[in-house]
Design a protein around this motif. Structure first.
Motif, PDB file in Angstrom:
ATOM      1  N   VAL A  78       1.429   6.332  14.235  1.00 19.07           N
ATOM      2  CA  VAL A  78       2.189   7.292  13.421  1.00 19.07           C
ATOM      3  C   VAL A  78       3.277   7.900  14.299  1.00 19.07           C
ATOM      4  CG1 VAL A  78       2.052   9.404  12.045  1.00 19.07           C
ATOM      5  CG2 VAL A  78       0.120   7.806  12.067  1.00 19.07           C
ATOM      6  N   LEU A  79       4.526   7.671  13.918  1.00 21.89           N
ATOM      7  CA  LEU A  79       5.635   8.241  14.679  1.00 21.89           C
ATOM      8  C   LEU A  79       6.257   9.346  13.821  1.00 21.89           C
ATOM      9  CD1 LEU A  79       8.220   6.508  16.880  1.00 21.89           C
ATOM     10  CD2 LEU A  79       9.030   8.098  15.156  1.00 21.89           C
ATOM     11  N   ILE A  80       6.039  10.595  14.239  1.00 23.90           N
ATOM     12  CA  ILE A  80       6.669  11.722  13.530  1.00 23.90           C
ATOM     13  C   ILE A  80       7.972  12.020  14.256  1.00 23.90           C
ATOM     14  CG2 ILE A  80       6.472  14.135  12.834  1.00 23.90           C
ATOM     15  CD1 ILE A  80       3.484  13.839  12.683  1.00 23.90           C
ATOM     16  N   ASP A  81       9.068  11.877  13.543  1.00 25.46           N
ATOM     17  CA  ASP A  81      10.381  12.020  14.149  1.00 25.46           C
ATOM     18  C   ASP A  81      10.573  13.427  14.711  1.00 25.46           C
ATOM     19  OD1 ASP A  81      12.980  11.017  14.664  1.00 25.46           O
ATOM     20  OD2 ASP A  81      13.744  12.224  13.015  1.00 25.46           O
TER      21      ASP A  81
ATOM     22  N   ASP B  34       3.428   7.966  -2.138  1.00 23.60           N
ATOM     23  CA  ASP B  34       3.136   6.521  -2.244  1.00 23.60           C
ATOM     24  C   ASP B  34       2.238   6.076  -1.083  1.00 23.60           C
ATOM     25  OD1 ASP B  34       4.752   6.547  -4.429  1.00 23.60           O
ATOM     26  OD2 ASP B  34       6.495   5.630  -3.446  1.00 23.60           O
ATOM     27  N   LEU B  35       2.540   6.584   0.117  1.00 21.89           N
ATOM     28  CA  LEU B  35       1.712   6.239   1.290  1.00 21.89           C
ATOM     29  C   LEU B  35       0.275   6.711   1.069  1.00 21.89           C
ATOM     30  CD1 LEU B  35       1.255   5.485   4.362  1.00 21.89           C
ATOM     31  CD2 LEU B  35       1.890   7.845   4.874  1.00 21.89           C
ATOM     32  N   MET B  36       0.132   7.931   0.570  1.00 23.93           N
ATOM     33  CA  MET B  36      -1.201   8.502   0.352  1.00 23.93           C
ATOM     34  C   MET B  36      -1.996   7.646  -0.644  1.00 23.93           C
ATOM     35  SD  MET B  36      -1.906  12.444  -0.626  1.00 23.93           S
ATOM     36  CE  MET B  36      -1.297  12.391  -2.299  1.00 23.93           C
ATOM     37  N   ASN B  37      -1.310   7.190  -1.699  1.00 29.03           N
ATOM     38  CA  ASN B  37      -1.993   6.390  -2.727  1.00 29.03           C
ATOM     39  C   ASN B  37      -2.322   4.981  -2.253  1.00 29.03           C
ATOM     40  OD1 ASN B  37      -1.884   8.548  -4.453  1.00 29.03           O
ATOM     41  ND2 ASN B  37       0.088   7.955  -5.316  1.00 29.03           N
ATOM     42  N   ASN B  38      -1.571   4.514  -1.240  1.00 25.44           N
ATOM     43  CA  ASN B  38      -1.680   3.112  -0.826  1.00 25.44           C
ATOM     44  C   ASN B  38      -2.463   2.928   0.470  1.00 25.44           C
ATOM     45  OD1 ASN B  38      -0.930   0.309  -0.924  1.00 25.44           O
ATOM     46  ND2 ASN B  38       0.595   0.736   0.662  1.00 25.44           N
ATOM     47  N   ILE B  39      -2.870   4.052   1.094  1.00 22.24           N
ATOM     48  CA  ILE B  39      -3.383   3.985   2.473  1.00 22.24           C
ATOM     49  C   ILE B  39      -4.600   3.064   2.613  1.00 22.24           C
ATOM     50  CG2 ILE B  39      -4.826   6.105   2.345  1.00 22.24           C
ATOM     51  CD1 ILE B  39      -2.717   5.752   5.368  1.00 22.24           C
ATOM     52  N   HIS B  40      -5.471   3.030   1.592  1.00 24.12           N
ATOM     53  CA  HIS B  40      -6.676   2.177   1.683  1.00 24.12           C
ATOM     54  C   HIS B  40      -6.319   0.702   1.806  1.00 24.12           C
ATOM     55  CE1 HIS B  40     -10.052   4.874   1.526  1.00 24.12           C
ATOM     56  NE2 HIS B  40      -9.411   5.600   0.626  1.00 24.12           N
ATOM     57  N   ASN B  41      -5.196   0.308   1.180  1.00 23.63           N
ATOM     58  CA  ASN B  41      -4.798  -1.107   1.230  1.00 23.63           C
ATOM     59  C   ASN B  41      -4.340  -1.530   2.623  1.00 23.63           C
ATOM     60  OD1 ASN B  41      -5.283  -1.114  -1.492  1.00 23.63           O
ATOM     61  ND2 ASN B  41      -3.154  -0.616  -2.009  1.00 23.63           N
ATOM     62  N   LEU B  42      -4.089  -0.540   3.497  1.00 21.84           N
ATOM     63  CA  LEU B  42      -3.600  -0.871   4.844  1.00 21.84           C
ATOM     64  C   LEU B  42      -4.744  -1.187   5.805  1.00 21.84           C
ATOM     65  CD1 LEU B  42      -0.821   1.875   5.216  1.00 21.84           C
ATOM     66  CD2 LEU B  42      -0.559  -0.468   4.408  1.00 21.84           C
ATOM     67  N   LEU B  43      -5.985  -0.931   5.365  1.00 25.91           N
ATOM     68  CA  LEU B  43      -7.117  -1.090   6.281  1.00 25.91           C
ATOM     69  C   LEU B  43      -7.409  -2.545   6.638  1.00 25.91           C
ATOM     70  CD1 LEU B  43      -9.426   1.646   4.718  1.00 25.91           C
ATOM     71  CD2 LEU B  43      -8.351   1.746   6.962  1.00 25.91           C
ATOM     72  N   THR B  44      -6.767  -3.479   5.925  1.00 27.63           N
ATOM     73  CA  THR B  44      -7.005  -4.903   6.253  1.00 27.63           C
ATOM     74  C   THR B  44      -6.087  -5.371   7.383  1.00 27.63           C
ATOM     75  OG1 THR B  44      -5.442  -5.501   4.532  1.00 27.63           O
ATOM     76  CG2 THR B  44      -7.776  -5.493   3.917  1.00 27.63           C
ATOM     77  N   ASN B  45      -5.103  -4.525   7.779  1.00 26.85           N
ATOM     78  CA  ASN B  45      -4.179  -4.918   8.862  1.00 26.85           C
ATOM     79  C   ASN B  45      -4.754  -4.523  10.227  1.00 26.85           C
ATOM     80  OD1 ASN B  45      -2.148  -5.807   7.050  1.00 26.85           O
ATOM     81  ND2 ASN B  45      -1.569  -3.667   6.695  1.00 26.85           N
ATOM     82  N   ASP B  46      -4.271  -5.220  11.269  1.00 27.84           N
ATOM     83  CA  ASP B  46      -4.660  -4.829  12.640  1.00 27.84           C
ATOM     84  C   ASP B  46      -3.872  -3.592  13.068  1.00 27.84           C
ATOM     85  OD1 ASP B  46      -6.120  -7.272  12.759  1.00 27.84           O
ATOM     86  OD2 ASP B  46      -4.250  -8.329  13.229  1.00 27.84           O
ATOM     87  N   LEU B  47      -2.607  -3.533  12.607  1.00 24.67           N
ATOM     88  CA  LEU B  47      -1.700  -2.471  13.058  1.00 24.67           C
ATOM     89  C   LEU B  47      -0.888  -1.977  11.864  1.00 24.67           C
ATOM     90  CD1 LEU B  47      -0.019  -0.882  15.261  1.00 24.67           C
ATOM     91  CD2 LEU B  47       1.409  -2.915  15.448  1.00 24.67           C
ATOM     92  N   ASN B  48      -0.854  -0.664  11.685  1.00 16.90           N
ATOM     93  CA  ASN B  48      -0.014  -0.070  10.631  1.00 16.90           C
ATOM     94  C   ASN B  48       0.919   0.947  11.273  1.00 16.90           C
ATOM     95  OD1 ASN B  48      -1.326  -1.226   8.141  1.00 16.90           O
ATOM     96  ND2 ASN B  48      -3.102  -0.268   9.123  1.00 16.90           N
ATOM     97  N   VAL B  49       2.208   0.693  11.135  1.00 22.43           N
ATOM     98  CA  VAL B  49       3.201   1.604  11.701  1.00 22.43           C
ATOM     99  C   VAL B  49       3.685   2.517  10.573  1.00 22.43           C
ATOM    100  CG1 VAL B  49       5.483   1.773  12.759  1.00 22.43           C
ATOM    101  CG2 VAL B  49       3.920  -0.058  13.458  1.00 22.43           C
ATOM    102  N   ILE B  50       3.606   3.825  10.813  1.00 24.28           N
ATOM    103  CA  ILE B  50       4.104   4.788   9.823  1.00 24.28           C
ATOM    104  C   ILE B  50       5.143   5.666  10.516  1.00 24.28           C
ATOM    105  CG2 ILE B  50       3.500   6.748   8.340  1.00 24.28           C
ATOM    106  CD1 ILE B  50       0.617   5.530   8.229  1.00 24.28           C
ATOM    107  N   VAL B  51       6.378   5.596  10.040  1.00 24.40           N
ATOM    108  CA  VAL B  51       7.439   6.453  10.589  1.00 24.40           C
ATOM    109  C   VAL B  51       7.649   7.579   9.588  1.00 24.40           C
ATOM    110  CG1 VAL B  51       9.884   6.580  11.179  1.00 24.40           C
ATOM    111  CG2 VAL B  51       8.549   4.589  11.859  1.00 24.40           C
ATOM    112  N   TYR B  52       7.457   8.818  10.053  1.00 27.46           N
ATOM    113  CA  TYR B  52       7.503   9.961   9.142  1.00 27.46           C
ATOM    114  C   TYR B  52       8.630  10.901   9.543  1.00 27.46           C
ATOM    115  CZ  TYR B  52       5.080  12.317   5.342  1.00 27.46           C
ATOM    116  OH  TYR B  52       4.737  12.820   4.117  1.00 27.46           O
ATOM    117  N   ASN B  53       9.603  11.044   8.668  1.00 20.14           N
ATOM    118  CA  ASN B  53      10.804  11.823   8.970  1.00 20.14           C
ATOM    119  C   ASN B  53      10.725  13.220   8.426  1.00 20.14           C
ATOM    120  OD1 ASN B  53      12.300   9.864  10.195  1.00 20.14           O
ATOM    121  ND2 ASN B  53      14.133  10.352   9.050  1.00 20.14           N
ATOM    122  N   PHE B  54       9.828  14.062   8.922  1.00 19.84           N
ATOM    123  CA  PHE B  54       9.881  15.411   8.361  1.00 19.84           C
ATOM    124  C   PHE B  54      10.529  16.391   9.316  1.00 19.84           C
ATOM    125  CE2 PHE B  54       8.465  19.767   8.201  1.00 19.84           C
ATOM    126  CZ  PHE B  54       8.879  20.107   6.940  1.00 19.84           C
ATOM    127  N   VAL B  55      10.069  16.407  10.563  1.00 17.08           N
ATOM    128  CA  VAL B  55      10.507  17.465  11.478  1.00 17.08           C
ATOM    129  C   VAL B  55      12.015  17.365  11.689  1.00 17.08           C
ATOM    130  CG1 VAL B  55      10.146  18.526  13.723  1.00 17.08           C
ATOM    131  CG2 VAL B  55       8.238  17.487  12.541  1.00 17.08           C
TER     132      VAL B  55
END
Length: 518
Positions: free
Chosen positions: A234-237, A339-360
């Motif tokens: 998880v990369l929070i900008d 959308d990420l919150m609703n879809n997060i369970h589907n990401l559990l089949t991957n080895d690596l999930n990159v999430i770039v979050y642009n809030f700060v």
């Protein structure tokens, strides 16, 4: 100091006279009542610091009285005194937000300690914090003046952040001022340190360099990718180390923090440079060489961070890791977060999930533009508090909470930090000069050499050469770069805003945190 006012409510108050006298000798003003109804009326009409409340009284019980008192004054501390040690009663009392409870028969010292803890806690913590910092001040001063290397600089910065957070508990403006001046002295020395070493760090032949943006992914993320245990990167900008410390307790509810580390953002400490370097595993000069169509200089049209997924794919291939199943999700608005919150369970089949979050990043830009946010995030302390409040209620937090019961790992990091700027510095440039306040590149830049770190040849800093004779300059400490036309307007408009792109501890030394679900 004014006497603290204690209301003691007990139907057998006569038998507690000696205790009442004992508290009065300790400097408390004690008002005694024998039932809950009178106590409720008294709290309505009078200022009280703490209520000592007997649990079992005829007429109205202690817990019922407690509920009514809390309706009148939610923040009034109540100590429940009870004969009854049943778990059920304790749970109910704690759920009703008591500050402490004591089991009868109570000893005078026990009551006194409880009051001291509630009333004097803030003052005692403040005094202890101030004394502890005074003792540490000299050690920090010596560390600053003993020619620290890049590891020691990370340590110094973490200590300064630690004391800054501790000082929030102290209401000593003098000590906070001393700490701020120590912090700005640290930034002065840090700027000299970066000026001396930066070119050698980004030289491909360099033997001795810290982990930086362009090798962070390879050293801090890839080693934790393991088949069967999904890793979320998880990369929070734009997240500074002190802002990480503000959201750490929220993470700690669901995750075990395994390693709290820092690395160095490359220059410019700006998204399109530092973040592209993270995902490509290259310095900007090499990104431009290998991806000429995708790299955009500041003055070119088009989005500067549209190719991170492509860069990441190429980095994995280069490191012979292209068998890793990965996903890449970028969140730049609230809907994408949902959308990420609703879809997060589907990401559990991957080895690596990159999430770039642009809030700060959005917050720091909005803070510059919007007067109301300037007031809400007027200084570092309120900026941290607004970050923590955002994170707690964010779709990102909800998404991670949804999968915290699975066996997963999380690495949280950022691309660069920010600094609150205070000192305008004049720069003259031609039409091609970039608009950023903490760094500029262009031809024929005119500036005061003492106020900036300058690279006449951008290649020395691992940067592409946008046009012939282009040079780069970076603001130091809390300076910001302004053009002479309309100078006073811009100087006042941007003073005290959070900016990034230049050389400071806050922008360059940034968090990378490894966590495991509990």
């Amino acid at each position: 100091m004014a006497l603290a006012k204690i209301l003691w409510v007990d139907d057998e108050i006569e038998s507690l006279q000696s205790q009442k006298l004992f508290l009065e000798t300790k400097g408390y003003h004690v008002h005694a009542l024998t039932n809950g109804f009178d106590a409720i009326d008294y709290v309505k009409e009078n200022l009280v610091d703490v209520v000592l409340l007997d649990e079992s009284m005829p007429g109205i019980t202690g817990l019922e009285t407690l509920a009514k008192i809390k309706e009148i004054n939610q923040s009034l501390p109540v100590v429940l005194i009870t004969k009854n040690e049943t778990e059920n009663l304790m749970n109910e009392a704690i759920g009703s937000q008591i500050s402490d409870y004591l089991i009868k028969p109570v000893n005078p010292n026990q009551v006194w300690l409880s009051l001291k803890k509630i009333i004097d806690n803030k003052r005692l913590v403040a005094e202890r914090t101030t004394t502890a910092y005074q003792q540490q001040f000299r050690n920090l001063f010596m560390a600053l003046n003993s020619n620290p290397d890049y590891n020691e600089w990370m340590d110094i910065y973490k200590k300064l952040v630690y004391w800054e957070l501790e000082m929030e508990k102290s209401d000593s403006p003098e000590m906070q001022e001393v700490l701020q001046s120590q912090k700005s002295e640290a930034n002065t020395e840090f700027f000299k340190f970066i000026s001396r070493h930066y070119t050698s760090w980004v030289n491909p032949k360099s033997k001795e360099a810290p982990i930086m943006s362009h090798n962070m992914f390879q050293t801090k993320i890839l080693p934790h990718v393991e088949k069967g245990t999904p890793l979320f990167f998880v990369l929070i900008d734009n997240l500074r180390f002190d802002q990480w410390k503000a959201i750490q307790p929220i993470f700690a509810e669901s995750f075990r923090i395994m390693e709290e580390d820092t690395f160095y953002s490359i220059l410019p400490t700006a998204t399109q440079y530092a973040r592209n370097a993270i995902f490509s595993g290259m310095l900007p000069i090499d990104i431009e060489k290998n991806f000429p169509a995708q790299w955009k200089n500041d003055d070119e049209q088009g989005g500067k961070n549209l190719n991170e997924e492509e860069f990441l794919r190429a980095q994995l291939k280069r490191l012979k890791k292209d068998n890793i199943r990965f996903s890449y999700t970028k969140v730049v608005n609230n809907q994408a977060g949902i959308d990420l919150m609703n879809n997060i369970h589907n990401l559990l089949t991957n080895d690596l999930n990159v999430i770039v979050y642009n809030f700060v990043d959005m917050l720091s830009h909005a803070r510059t533009e919007m007067e109301v946010l300037k007031e809400l995030a007027g200084d570092e302390m309120s900026y941290r508090s607004i970050t923590a409040s955002w994170f707690e209620h964010s779709p990102l937090h909800q998404a991670l909470k949804k999968i915290a019961d699975k066996n997963i790992r999380v690495v949280l990091a950022t691309d660069h930090g920010t600094i609150r700027v205070k000192n305008p510095c004049k720069v003259i440039g031609d039409k091609q000069t970039t608009a950023n306040l903490r760094y500029k590149h262009g031809r024929n830049l005119n500036y005061e050499p003492k106020e900036v770190l300058a690279f006449r040849d951008p290649r020395d800093a691992g940067l592409p050469v946008p046009t012939v004779n282009s040079s780069y300059i970076f603001a130091k400490e809390d300076g910001f770069l302004c053009y002479p036309n309309n100078y006073n307007y811009y100087a006042n408009y941007y003073r005290n805003t959070f900016q990034h792109g230049g050389v400071s501890l806050e922008e360059m030394i940034v968090p990378v945190i490894k966590m495991q679900s509990k």
